[in-house]
Scaffold this active site. Structure first.
Site, short mmCIF file in Angstrom:
data_model
loop_
_atom_site.label_atom_id
_atom_site.label_comp_id
_atom_site.label_asym_id
_atom_site.label_seq_id
_atom_site.Cartn_x
_atom_site.Cartn_y
_atom_site.Cartn_z
CE1 TYR A 142 28.66 -12.39 -55.75
CE2 TYR A 142 30.19 -11.52 -54.42
CZ TYR A 142 29.47 -11.91 -55.43
OH TYR A 142 30.89 -12.32 -56.75
CG ASP A 237 32.32 -12.89 -46.64
OD1 ASP A 237 32.90 -12.34 -46.39
OD2 ASP A 237 31.59 -12.88 -47.89
CE LYS A 265 35.58 -6.16 -52.25
NZ LYS A 265 34.08 -7.58 -51.75
C1 LIG Z 1 33.83 -9.34 -52.46
C2 LIG Z 1 33.52 -10.06 -52.01
C3 LIG Z 1 32.98 -11.53 -51.53
C4 LIG Z 1 34.13 -12.06 -53.12
O1 LIG Z 1 35.54 -11.70 -53.00
P1 LIG Z 1 36.09 -11.47 -54.59
O2 LIG Z 1 37.55 -11.13 -54.15
O3 LIG Z 1 35.43 -10.71 -55.25
O4 LIG Z 1 35.60 -12.94 -54.76
C5 LIG Z 1 33.03 -12.18 -51.30
N1 LIG Z 1 32.29 -11.61 -50.18
C6 LIG Z 1 32.16 -10.27 -49.94
C7 LIG Z 1 31.51 -9.59 -48.64
C8 LIG Z 1 32.19 -9.70 -50.45
O5 LIG Z 1 32.41 -7.43 -50.08
#
Ligand SMILES: *Cc1c(COP(=O)(O)O)cnc(C)c1O
Length: 426
Positions: A142, A237, A265
């Site tokens: 994701y 990511d 995060k």
């Molecule tokens: C949480 C997450 C996102 C999205 O971040 P948001 O601040 O919710 O937009 C993208 N990539 C990864 C791997 C994530 O865990």
């Protein structure tokens, strides 16, 4: 006293599904979500006054526990100066220097207000820098909810992704190739066929959005090699793994250097923050230096920067991540012992400060197909029994669990005692 169930009914009148992000809705769990009132250290307290040992940690940021006094003090110290100026502030430079020092592959960095914006912008940057449209992602990873990334594998042909949500144009989804995680041969076959058209690979270096799935040896290495061979950009990511799997993120832990990295995060200390950065020669293509447009009214917000900088600083305490991993191991080992004793088919996987619990008799889970083959009913019962006993796990079988340094040996023992009872009820 107002109950969570009452608050959920009220919320559902004006908020779709009663929540501002879908996973909070406890979908498929046959119970309303719990409304929280406050949090401290390892604990959440709900509106009915019940305490939970929390393994969600606001989905990752609360790595030193909730309501960290140093983070709160840093925010408080800036508060009276005003919330936002829409001008440069010195604290943004401090943040950029800190990130680039902690993650050396990031020579330049741009702040955003979410992880979604970070990945979306990194994709645009990769496309703009290479002059190519196609991107490669992996099933079950994701990367936020931007159009190009809400795409699943199409049937058959490598080259045709299908939208995974209505509203994503098929014409856009066609440019996203979705491959299987931990399958280096699949990646090589794809690049052999259309490598010259691929702008970038984007990957979660430890998958944390289909439970917790570490990369198999050789997988990340293959991604690095095919990108080098075909002039494609490798994007890690690390929105979830950054500062959690190790101080320098998964890239430090596994020793693979991406071209671009996305953060979120933890980097915001609990405030809405994301970031993307990497090689200088790529990053300088961004406006106003270069032609590729990217912007944000509240990007680099000074209160958010203060929170993030303070939290990142605390993670540099020597041994922080070793102690965090040790806690994860104690928890996972204890869960395994108790599941085995109760003859419940369960196993765990972990990486640094994140872990996953799988209800399956498989020895290992390496990809999306295997993750979705786990027993959803067993998860539902385990989750419910843990929640009843005051342990808050992610309300989905496809999310990772997060440990914090505020989780004491007693908190972990409390969790294991609860698990023993939960397994006995299954
Ligand atoms: C949480 C997450 C996102 C999205 O971040 P948001 O601040 O919710 O937009 C993208 N990539 C990864 C791997 C994530 O865990």
């Amino acid at each position: 006293m107002t109950t969570s169930a009452e608050l959920f009914d009220l919320a559902s009148r004006h908020i779709p599904g009663g929540v501002n992000s879908p996973v909070r809705a406890f979908k498929g769990l046959h119970r309303p979500p719990v409304f929280m009132e406050r949090a401290q250290g390892a604990y959440l307290f709900d509106v009915e006054g019940k305490r939970y040992v929390d393994y969600v940690g606001s989905w990752g940021p609360m790595i030193t526990g909730h309501a960290d006094q140093d983070v709160l003090a840093a925010v408080r110290a800036r508060l009276d100066n005003g919330l936002s100026f829409g001008t440069p502030t010195a604290v943004e430079t401090t943040m950029a220097e800190l990130i680039c020092e902690m993650i050396p592959s990031m020579e330049m960095v741009r702040m955003t207000s979410s992880g979604t914006e970070a990945t979306m912008s990194a994709i645009r940057l990769a496309r703009g820098s290479t002059g190519r449209d196609k991107i490669v992602k992996f099933e079950g990873n994701y990367h936020g909810h931007s159009d190009s990334l809400l795409v699943k594998a199409g049937s058959g042909a490598l080259t045709h992704g299908e939208p995974s949500s209505p509203g994503v144009p098929a014409a856009l989804a066609e440019h996203t190739v979705t491959l299987s995680y931990n399958d280096p041969e699949g990646v090589e076959a794809c690049f052999a066929e259309i490598g010259e058209q691929i702008a970038c690979i984007i990957v979660e270096p430890v998958a944390g959005n289909m439970n917790c799935i570490p990369p198999q040896p050789g997988f990340l290495e293959t991604l690095r090699r095919v990108c080098d061979e075909h002039g494609s950009i490798l994007i890690f990511d690390e929105v979830m793994t950054g500062f959690r799997v190790a101080l320098g993120g998964a890239q430090a832990h596994y020793g693979i250097t991406p071209d671009l990295t996305c953060l979120g995060k933890i980097v915001g200390g609990g405030m809405p923050v994301g970031a993307f950065g990497g090689k200088r020669e790529i990053m300088q293509n961004i406006s106003p230096m270069g032609p590729i447009y990217q912007a944000g009214t509240l990007s680099g917000n000074p209160l958010a920067m203060a929170a993030g900088i303070t939290l990142l600083g605390k993670l540099r305490t020597p041994g922080f991540h070793d102690a965090l991993s040790q806690r994860v191991e104690t928890l996972c080992h204890g869960l395994q012992e108790r599941a085995d004793a109760a003859r419940v088919a369960m196993m765990t996987q972990s990486a640094g400060g994140m872990f996953g619990v799988f209800f399956t008799s498989q020895r290992r889970v390496d990809n999306f197909a295997q993750a979705t083959a786990c027993d959803p009913e067993a998860f539902r019962r385990f989750f419910g029994a843990m929640l009843d006993q005051g342990v808050y796990l992610a309300p989905s079988a496809f999310e990772a669990g997060f440990m914090s340094s505020a989780h004491s040996a007693e908190d972990i023992q409390f969790t294991l005692d609860a698990a023993e009872k939960a397994f006995s009820l299954m």
